[in-house]
Design an enzyme around this catalytic site. Structure first.
Site, PDB file in Angstrom:
ATOM      1  N   ASN A   9       1.183  -1.132  -0.023  1.00 25.94           N
ATOM      2  CA  ASN A   9       0.010   0.168  -0.079  1.00 25.94           C
ATOM      3  C   ASN A   9       0.884   1.276  -0.162  1.00 25.94           C
ATOM      4  O   ASN A   9       1.364   1.603   1.110  1.00 25.94           O
ATOM      5  CB  ASN A   9      -0.984  -0.257   1.255  1.00 25.94           C
ATOM      6  CG  ASN A   9      -1.697   1.205   1.207  1.00 25.94           C
ATOM      7  OD1 ASN A   9      -1.824   1.937   0.408  1.00 25.94           O
ATOM      8  ND2 ASN A   9      -2.334   1.567   2.439  1.00 25.94           N
ATOM      9  N   TRP A  10       1.159   1.766  -1.293  1.00 27.45           N
ATOM     10  CA  TRP A  10       1.999   2.941  -1.137  1.00 27.45           C
ATOM     11  C   TRP A  10       1.437   4.208  -0.607  1.00 27.45           C
ATOM     12  O   TRP A  10       2.235   5.167  -0.300  1.00 27.45           O
ATOM     13  CB  TRP A  10       2.297   3.281  -2.728  1.00 27.45           C
ATOM     14  CG  TRP A  10       2.736   1.994  -3.589  1.00 27.45           C
ATOM     15  CD1 TRP A  10       3.623   1.149  -2.992  1.00 27.45           C
ATOM     16  CD2 TRP A  10       3.240   2.231  -4.785  1.00 27.45           C
ATOM     17  NE1 TRP A  10       3.974   0.128  -4.150  1.00 27.45           N
ATOM     18  CE2 TRP A  10       4.107   1.033  -5.333  1.00 27.45           C
ATOM     19  CE3 TRP A  10       2.838   2.885  -5.964  1.00 27.45           C
ATOM     20  CZ2 TRP A  10       4.343   0.532  -6.746  1.00 27.45           C
ATOM     21  CZ3 TRP A  10       3.106   2.533  -7.344  1.00 27.45           C
ATOM     22  CH2 TRP A  10       3.825   1.537  -7.640  1.00 27.45           C
ATOM     23  N   LYS A  11       0.273   4.199  -0.257  1.00 28.81           N
ATOM     24  CA  LYS A  11      -0.431   5.388   0.297  1.00 28.81           C
ATOM     25  C   LYS A  11      -0.277   6.554  -0.582  1.00 28.81           C
ATOM     26  O   LYS A  11      -0.013   6.246  -1.865  1.00 28.81           O
ATOM     27  CB  LYS A  11       0.055   5.488   1.774  1.00 28.81           C
ATOM     28  CG  LYS A  11      -0.285   4.527   2.499  1.00 28.81           C
ATOM     29  CD  LYS A  11       0.126   4.564   4.030  1.00 28.81           C
ATOM     30  CE  LYS A  11      -0.229   3.225   4.773  1.00 28.81           C
ATOM     31  NZ  LYS A  11      -0.171   3.257   6.097  1.00 28.81           N
ATOM     32  N   HIS A  95      -9.343   1.350   4.652  1.00 22.50           N
ATOM     33  CA  HIS A  95      -8.289   1.549   5.461  1.00 22.50           C
ATOM     34  C   HIS A  95      -8.487   2.525   6.626  1.00 22.50           C
ATOM     35  O   HIS A  95      -9.352   3.635   6.554  1.00 22.50           O
ATOM     36  CB  HIS A  95      -7.109   2.226   4.664  1.00 22.50           C
ATOM     37  CG  HIS A  95      -5.866   2.089   4.976  1.00 22.50           C
ATOM     38  ND1 HIS A  95      -5.429   3.166   5.921  1.00 22.50           N
ATOM     39  CD2 HIS A  95      -4.880   1.321   4.894  1.00 22.50           C
ATOM     40  CE1 HIS A  95      -4.112   2.720   6.454  1.00 22.50           C
ATOM     41  NE2 HIS A  95      -3.711   1.406   5.648  1.00 22.50           N
ATOM     42  N   GLU A  97      -6.739   4.977   7.760  1.00 20.07           N
ATOM     43  CA  GLU A  97      -6.551   6.363   7.508  1.00 20.07           C
ATOM     44  C   GLU A  97      -7.664   7.000   6.824  1.00 20.07           C
ATOM     45  O   GLU A  97      -8.131   7.956   7.127  1.00 20.07           O
ATOM     46  CB  GLU A  97      -5.205   6.404   6.563  1.00 20.07           C
ATOM     47  CG  GLU A  97      -3.982   6.021   7.663  1.00 20.07           C
ATOM     48  CD  GLU A  97      -2.905   5.657   6.578  1.00 20.07           C
ATOM     49  OE1 GLU A  97      -2.856   5.443   5.595  1.00 20.07           O
ATOM     50  OE2 GLU A  97      -1.960   5.037   7.484  1.00 20.07           O
ATOM     51  N   GLU A 167      -5.200  -4.542  10.934  1.00 20.54           N
ATOM     52  CA  GLU A 167      -4.205  -3.613  10.854  1.00 20.54           C
ATOM     53  C   GLU A 167      -4.537  -2.920  12.123  1.00 20.54           C
ATOM     54  O   GLU A 167      -5.183  -2.042  12.057  1.00 20.54           O
ATOM     55  CB  GLU A 167      -4.463  -2.640   9.697  1.00 20.54           C
ATOM     56  CG  GLU A 167      -4.112  -3.289   8.319  1.00 20.54           C
ATOM     57  CD  GLU A 167      -3.361  -2.188   7.240  1.00 20.54           C
ATOM     58  OE1 GLU A 167      -2.382  -2.431   6.511  1.00 20.54           O
ATOM     59  OE2 GLU A 167      -3.928  -1.120   7.069  1.00 20.54           O
ATOM     60  N   GLY A 173       2.762   2.396  10.648  1.00 24.69           N
ATOM     61  CA  GLY A 173       3.512   3.516  10.605  1.00 24.69           C
ATOM     62  C   GLY A 173       4.698   4.136  11.778  1.00 24.69           C
ATOM     63  O   GLY A 173       5.130   5.084  11.659  1.00 24.69           O
ATOM     64  N   SER A 212       3.608  -2.049  10.161  1.00 26.62           N
ATOM     65  CA  SER A 212       5.091  -2.101  10.567  1.00 26.62           C
ATOM     66  C   SER A 212       5.685  -3.331  10.107  1.00 26.62           C
ATOM     67  O   SER A 212       6.652  -3.725  11.006  1.00 26.62           O
ATOM     68  CB  SER A 212       5.678  -1.498  11.965  1.00 26.62           C
ATOM     69  OG  SER A 212       4.842  -0.075  12.202  1.00 26.62           O
ATOM     70  N   GLY A 233       2.785  -0.905   4.124  1.00 29.79           N
ATOM     71  CA  GLY A 233       3.044   0.463   4.033  1.00 29.79           C
ATOM     72  C   GLY A 233       4.404   0.740   3.407  1.00 29.79           C
ATOM     73  O   GLY A 233       5.051   0.615   2.374  1.00 29.79           O
ATOM     74  N   GLY A 234       5.033   1.493   4.655  1.00 31.75           N
ATOM     75  CA  GLY A 234       6.499   1.862   4.340  1.00 31.75           C
ATOM     76  C   GLY A 234       7.416   1.044   3.738  1.00 31.75           C
ATOM     77  O   GLY A 234       7.892   1.510   2.659  1.00 31.75           O
TER      78      GLY A 234
HETATM   79  P1  13P Z   1       3.228   0.463   7.728  1.00 27.70           P
HETATM   80  O1  13P Z   1       3.675  -0.787   7.097  1.00 27.70           O
HETATM   81  O2  13P Z   1       3.823   1.684   7.164  1.00 27.70           O
HETATM   82  O3  13P Z   1       3.129   0.379   9.099  1.00 27.70           O
HETATM   83  O4  13P Z   1       1.435   0.662   7.049  1.00 27.70           O
HETATM   84  C1  13P Z   1       0.737  -0.481   7.351  1.00 27.70           C
HETATM   85  C2  13P Z   1      -0.497  -0.101   6.395  1.00 27.70           C
HETATM   86  O5  13P Z   1      -1.389   0.924   6.946  1.00 27.70           O
HETATM   87  C3  13P Z   1      -0.704  -0.841   5.234  1.00 27.70           C
HETATM   88  O6  13P Z   1      -2.118  -0.413   4.801  1.00 27.70           O
END
Ligand code: 13P
Length: 250
Positions: A9-11, A95, A97, A167, A173, A212, A233-234
């Site tokens: 998930n590149w966000k 998600h 967010e 999640e 993050g 993470s 994510g990251g």
């Molecule tokens: P991180 O891997 O950056 O913690 O993000 C997880 C995430 O929200 C994937 O959708």
């Protein structure tokens, strides 16, 4: 046997230049990925470029959100049919967010899940508790409420065409990962709850962990019986890190 899925998930990250480099790196390393299915969920505006670069490769792609409406006067929104035109297989819905910053309700997320399925996309339904909710001891009721919104709208059989991602919001993050035991406990709860409606759907459902996840912790997470991969994510923004997680499922 459920095939693990590792989805990036590149966000809201990247540029045309950086995603080209990233996808080149991922494609170059795919020969070492023995078992997992691999996909990336890109910002919608990059989907044509992603499609062009991944078509014919073993890496799938998808979007990070979608409208629950089929078409019409919804300025700024993107329809499921549009994602289909650009070859998307997956779309993330709910998600944390989007739930937090765009006030998406459980009901809206369930409608997005249904719209995605109706269009032949595979929705990745995100569920998970905040730190305050975990500290109050209501993790299971929060996750149950988020799941039940989908089950109430469409029935548990709808999950046969979807993926669930657990999640924990406090692990996203932050560098703080749920321990494999903490994650497994919630994953097992999710599977049991669905099994209460439909045992076969529960058995076949892929439940990903997100929060993470890194090459260093992926293997012990994915080794747990109810953890079927990751939503990353990251670490999905770096080809070596992302591939490190993909190969952890080998
Ligand atoms: P991180 O891997 O950056 O913690 O993000 C997880 C995430 O929200 C994937 O959708």
């Amino acid at each position: 046997m459920r095939q693990p899925l590792v989805a990036g998930n590149w966000k809201m990250n990247g540029s045309l230049e950086s995603i080209t480099r990233l996808l080149d790196g991922i494609k170059a390393g795919m020969a070492d990925v023995k078992r997992a299915e691999v996909a990336v969920c890109a910002p919608a505006i990059y989907l044509p470029a992603v499609q062009q670069q991944l078509q014919g490769s073993s890496v799938g792609w998808g979007a990070q959100d979608v409208s629950a409406e089929p078409s019409g006067a919804y300025t700024g929104e993107i329809a499921t049919s549009m994602l289909g035109e650009f070859g998307c297989r997956y779309v993330i819905v709910g998600h944390s967010e989007r739930r937090a910053y765009h006030a998406e309700s459980d009901e809206l997320v369930a409608r997005k899940f249904a719209a995605a399925r109706a269009a032949g996309l595979v929705p990745i339904l995100c569920v998970g508790e905040t730190l305050a909710e975990r500290e109050q001891g209501i993790t299971e009721s929060v996750v149950a409420r988020q799941l039940d919104a989908v089950i109430d709208l469409e029935g548990a059989a709808a999950l046969a065409n979807g993926v669930v991602a657990y999640e924990p919001v406090w692990a996203i993050g932050t560098g703080e990962t749920a321990t494999p035991e903490q994650a497994q406990e919630v994953h097992a709860f999710i599977r049991q709850r669905i099994a209460g409606h439909d045992a076969a759907v529960a058995e076949g459902l892929r439940i990903l962990y997100g929060g993470s996840m890194k090459p260093g912790n992926a293997q012990e997470l994915i080794a747990k019986p109810d953890i079927d991969g990751g939503l990353i994510g990251g670490a999905s923004l770096d080809a070596a890190d992302f591939l490190g997680i993909c190969t952890a499922a080998n």
